[in-house]
Scaffold this active site. Structure first.
Site, PDB file in Angstrom:
ATOM      1  CG  HIS A 197     -21.506  29.911  54.376  1.00  0.00           C
ATOM      2  ND1 HIS A 197     -22.441  30.857  54.752  1.00  0.00           N
ATOM      3  CD2 HIS A 197     -22.175  28.972  53.676  1.00  0.00           C
ATOM      4  CE1 HIS A 197     -23.625  30.491  54.287  1.00  0.00           C
ATOM      5  NE2 HIS A 197     -23.486  29.347  53.629  1.00  0.00           N
ATOM      6  CD  GLU A 246     -25.576  29.756  49.525  1.00  0.00           C
ATOM      7  OE1 GLU A 246     -25.395  28.537  49.403  1.00  0.00           O
ATOM      8  OE2 GLU A 246     -24.729  30.607  49.231  1.00  0.00           O
ATOM      9  NE  ARG A 253     -27.437  34.369  52.385  1.00  0.00           N
ATOM     10  CZ  ARG A 253     -26.339  33.925  51.809  1.00  0.00           C
ATOM     11  NH1 ARG A 253     -25.847  34.568  50.764  1.00  0.00           N
ATOM     12  NH2 ARG A 253     -25.722  32.861  52.257  1.00  0.00           N
ATOM     13  NE  ARG A 278     -22.320  28.571  50.097  1.00  0.00           N
ATOM     14  CZ  ARG A 278     -22.445  27.299  50.456  1.00  0.00           C
ATOM     15  NH1 ARG A 278     -21.386  26.537  50.539  1.00  0.00           N
ATOM     16  NH2 ARG A 278     -23.617  26.804  50.735  1.00  0.00           N
ATOM     17  CG  HIS A 332     -19.067  26.497  54.634  1.00  0.00           C
ATOM     18  ND1 HIS A 332     -19.643  25.876  55.728  1.00  0.00           N
ATOM     19  CD2 HIS A 332     -19.847  26.178  53.577  1.00  0.00           C
ATOM     20  CE1 HIS A 332     -20.730  25.224  55.329  1.00  0.00           C
ATOM     21  NE2 HIS A 332     -20.862  25.373  54.030  1.00  0.00           N
ATOM     22  CG  HIS A 333     -16.436  22.980  50.904  1.00  0.00           C
ATOM     23  ND1 HIS A 333     -17.258  21.925  51.217  1.00  0.00           N
ATOM     24  CD2 HIS A 333     -15.722  22.597  49.827  1.00  0.00           C
ATOM     25  CE1 HIS A 333     -17.044  20.940  50.355  1.00  0.00           C
ATOM     26  NE2 HIS A 333     -16.119  21.319  49.497  1.00  0.00           N
ATOM     27  NE  ARG A 363     -19.255  23.133  49.220  1.00  0.00           N
ATOM     28  CZ  ARG A 363     -20.395  23.411  49.855  1.00  0.00           C
ATOM     29  NH1 ARG A 363     -21.556  23.360  49.210  1.00  0.00           N
ATOM     30  NH2 ARG A 363     -20.376  23.741  51.130  1.00  0.00           N
ATOM     31  CB  VAL A 414     -25.696  17.518  49.537  1.00  0.00           C
ATOM     32  CG1 VAL A 414     -26.543  16.266  49.725  1.00  0.00           C
ATOM     33  CG2 VAL A 414     -25.616  18.297  50.848  1.00  0.00           C
TER      34      VAL A 414
END
Ligand code: ADP
Length: 583
Positions: free
Chosen positions: A370, A383, A386, A407, A510-511, A550, A556
């Site tokens: 991220h 995010e 932004r 990202r 991050h993910h 992603r 989510v």
């Protein structure tokens, strides 16, 4: 006289259902109220020791109360105490047995008080426990809580295991929103250009077309229903905005601007509690139990117990592996020294357990950085900052990319700047409209000043260059066109309201996009491509939805949509086990 007294005592005890056994031990019976009527227990004891406890009569639910009937008498004798933990999913039956034992002791003329002291668990020694349920959910983050609530709605008995002392996982940290298409909230806002087709295209494009198209389409098509369902359990997401990497407006968030993860985890937990779903905290699943090629439960451990949990269906909702550096570095060694925004619980347990029983994985090497992580505390700067108008500026005081690109693109651009970091710059107007921004300031992450020049000076950036960058940006917002980098969203407001703020950020792990391979019904697939019966997975523990990258707001959507599918399908699978095959 003494003889007469003891004769009377013996007579009284016999009338109360007690009988002398040999060696001064007394055997007596007692009764407790179970779910399905009386639970009659026989106890053999003396003043200091419980020698034997047996359930003589009971009609408790097979697989739930019956587990307490099997387990608890032995546990009471082993601990020499009634104050042992009950069987978690069978509390009424457990309490009935304990009451009956106490009553039997009283009938036997034995003071029950010494047996009501909680036994001290010997350090490191865990007692075996067996539990049973229809649907076992491993992990109480967003996917697990959603799946648990959904499975319960379908009539299944549900048990949730969570290895941490609290629920929420990484999900609780999600700060932006939930991407959804074709929702009533978009309609109310007059948004007509951000439907399922655009959502699928943007997700595929963001993921470099490496995503599993079937999973992406399933997510997009079911996203509107997912929003309605959240609304139905008291978690509306009525605010709609654009997310990073797209001009379309899918990002749904709470009315009051609070971070979406915390909001949803709280609402889902409340709903789980309202439905009486049991969540065993501090309880870590360690192994999937298999029988005849199907998942039939898990082994798990807590400080006190070694659990065997028998379940008709198992849902893995254990999250990603963004805190397991050994595993991540086996795919990408350059991540060794990176900071991570992940909870320490994100160690990929579900992936490893699933692999151990033959499940396939996909995209394990696709690990997302991220671009806006405050390195000192690994805190992620959303995010949404932004999307609401912030820009990124380098140590030379210049913008260097389309700040709202995907990202991976923004992270890569940042790593090319001096020192591999940048500043996210915003103004008071943005702070007034965003709860997260206020929190970042409260946490001491931001440098603040009354003029552009003062802010530049405070962060050691050339003052004139920075002031010129800000003026150019404000003019671009006014013109509705970013001639420099082609940014085309998050341009509704300029950055001209003092005071001004800057947070120093850099990319952070991050993910983890990869994980367990599932089909569109969240059934786990084996390495030979077949379905592993009884095993479902949802959320970050799975792979395929996000492809190579992603887009913000899709984690989510992923956990709500696939959590719901997993809950419903696991419940259906479990309930089908109860139906006897036709003769
Ligand atoms: P998702 O977004 O997919 O729901 P999260 O990270 O939010 O993922 O949640 C995953 C949850 O699973 C976390 O709360 C984590 O502590 C829990 N968890 C991870 N491994 C285990 C395990 N072995 N046993 C029980 N819970 C686990």
């Amino acid at each position: 006289m003494k003889k007469i007294l003891s004769f009377v005592l013996v007579l009284a005890m016999l009338m109360l259902g007690a009988a002398f056994a040999e060696d001064g031990k007394v055997t007596a019976t007692g009764v407790g109220q179970g779910i399905e009527g009386d639970v009659v227990v026989q106890v053999t004891a003396d003043a200091t020791t419980l020698y034997d406890v047996q359930v003589l009569e009971q009609n408790e639910t097979v697989g739930i109360g019956s587990v307490a009937v099997e387990q608890l008498p032995g546990a009471i004798v082993a601990a020499n105490s009634i104050a042992v933990d009950g069987i978690a999913s069978a509390t009424v039956t457990s309490d009935a047995i304990k009451t009956a034992v106490e009553q039997a002791l009283v009938s036997a003329g034995i003071d029950p008080a010494p047996f009501k002291v909680k036994p001290e668990a010997a350090a490191g020694e865990r007692t075996p426990e067996t539990l049973a349920c229809d649907v076992l959910v491993v992990g109480a983050g967003g996917a697990g809580l959603t799946a648990a609530v959904r499975a319960k709605q379908e009539g299944a008995t549900v048990l949730v295991l969570e290895k941490m002392p609290m629920v929420g996982g990484n999900s609780v940290k999600a700060s932006g929103g939930m991407n959804c298409a074709g929702t009533k909230f978009q309609e109310a806002a007059g948004i007509t250009d951000s439907g399922v087709r655009e959502f699928v295209e943007d997700t595929m494009n963001g993921g470099h077309y490496l995503n599993d198209l079937g999973l992406v389409a399933t997510m997009a098509i079911n996203s509107s229903d997912a929003v309605d369902w959240l609304d139905s359990i008291g978690a509306p997401l009525p605010k709609v905005a654009a997310t990073g990497g797209t001009v379309h407006k899918y990002l749904h968030s709470p009315e009051d601007g609070s971070p979406v993860g915390r909001y949803l985890v709280e609402k889902l937990s409340q709903e789980a509690e309202r439905q009486g779903i049991e969540i065993l905290l501090n309880t870590k699943a360690t192994e999937i139990l298999m029988a005849d090629g199907a998942a039939v439960g898990v082994k798990a451990e807590s400080a006190e117990h070694d659990y065997t949990i028998n379940a008709k269906a198992v849902i893995l909702a254990t999250g990603g592996f963004g805190a397991n550096f050994e595993l991540m570095c086996s795919f990408n060694p350059s991540l060794r020294n990176a900071v991570t925004t992940n909870t320490p619980a994100a160690t990929g347990d579900g992936i490893l357990m699933a692999e151990a029983i033959g499940a396939a994985t996909v995209d394990m090497e696709k690990i997302q950085l991220h671009p806006t992580v405050y390195q000192e505390t690994s805190m992620l700067v959303s995010e949404k900052m932004r999307s609401l108008g912030s820009i990124l500026v380098n140590q030379e005081g210049k913008r260097f990319c389309n700040d709202l690109s995907t990202r991976d693109a923004v992270s890569a651009a940042e790593l090319e700047q001096t020192g591999g970091y940048a500043y996210i710059v915003f103004d008071q107007n943005l702070v007034d409209n965003n709860k997260s921004a206020k929190e970042y300031i409260a946490q001491g992450m931001a440098t603040q000043a009354d003029t552009y020049e003062e802010l530049a000076k405070a962060i050691g950036v050339d003052e004139a260059t920075f002031a010129e960058t800000m003026a150019t940006w404000n003019a671009a917002v006014a013109a509705g066109e970013d001639a420099e980098f082609g940014r085309n969203n998050g341009m509704d407001a300029d950055l001209s309201t003092a005071p001004y703020y800057a947070i120093k950020i850099a990319p952070g792990i991050h993910h983890t996009m990869g994980g367990i391979k599932i089909d569109t019904g969240t059934e786990v697939l084996s390495t030979d491509g077949s379905v592993i019966p009884g095993l479902f997975a949802a959320g970050e523990t799975t792979g395929g939805v996000h492809g190579g990258n992603r887009i913000g707001g899709n984690a989510v959507c992923d956990f709500v949509v696939f959590g719901r599918i997993a809950g419903a399908n696991a419940a259906a699978y479990a309930l089908a086990q109860d139906v006897a095959p036709a003769a």
